[in-house]
Scaffold this motif. Sequence first.
Motif: not given
Length: 170
Positions: A35-38, A26-28, A20-21
């Motif tokens: 991409a680094s969210l785990s 995206q764009g904000l 969801a993030w």
Amino acid sequence: MIRPALQDDAAEIARVHVAAWRSSYQGLLADDFLASLSEAGYTDRWRRVIGDRASRVFVVEEPEGIVGFASGGRERAGESGFAGELYAIYIVAGAQRKGHGRELVRAVAAALREMGLRDMIVWVLRDNAPAREFYERLGGSYVRAQPITIGTTTLEEVSYGWRDLDEIRY
């Protein structure tokens, strides 16, 4: 189906959180940050949140699994005039616009009432127009704005509040 989250739901909640993030922000937010969210890191976090019982966490489950979640509890930042807070609400893109968000808010509001809280505030990124429209449709009143830093990006977040949980328009 909306139900309280269980410890065993933490990995699926983390999967929804990250997905969801990545779609909502995206764009904000910077692409490398998203991409680094785990999922592993969020799984540990959600296990702790579900286990500490200070927050109330709910999931929405469809036949394929958990597609959304929300959490709430006592207001965390000392915002004047609000004792309750909707901390987070996320639904994967493919499950949005099916009424799940309203039902998750309803579940959190009921939990806040059980905690003896009668009002609620929520914070949302100023530039997240779909989320702002969602809270406005629910009858939330603009409270105020403040800066927030996420990763290396500084943005503005705005808050919406309901002085009485009975005023939420589902």
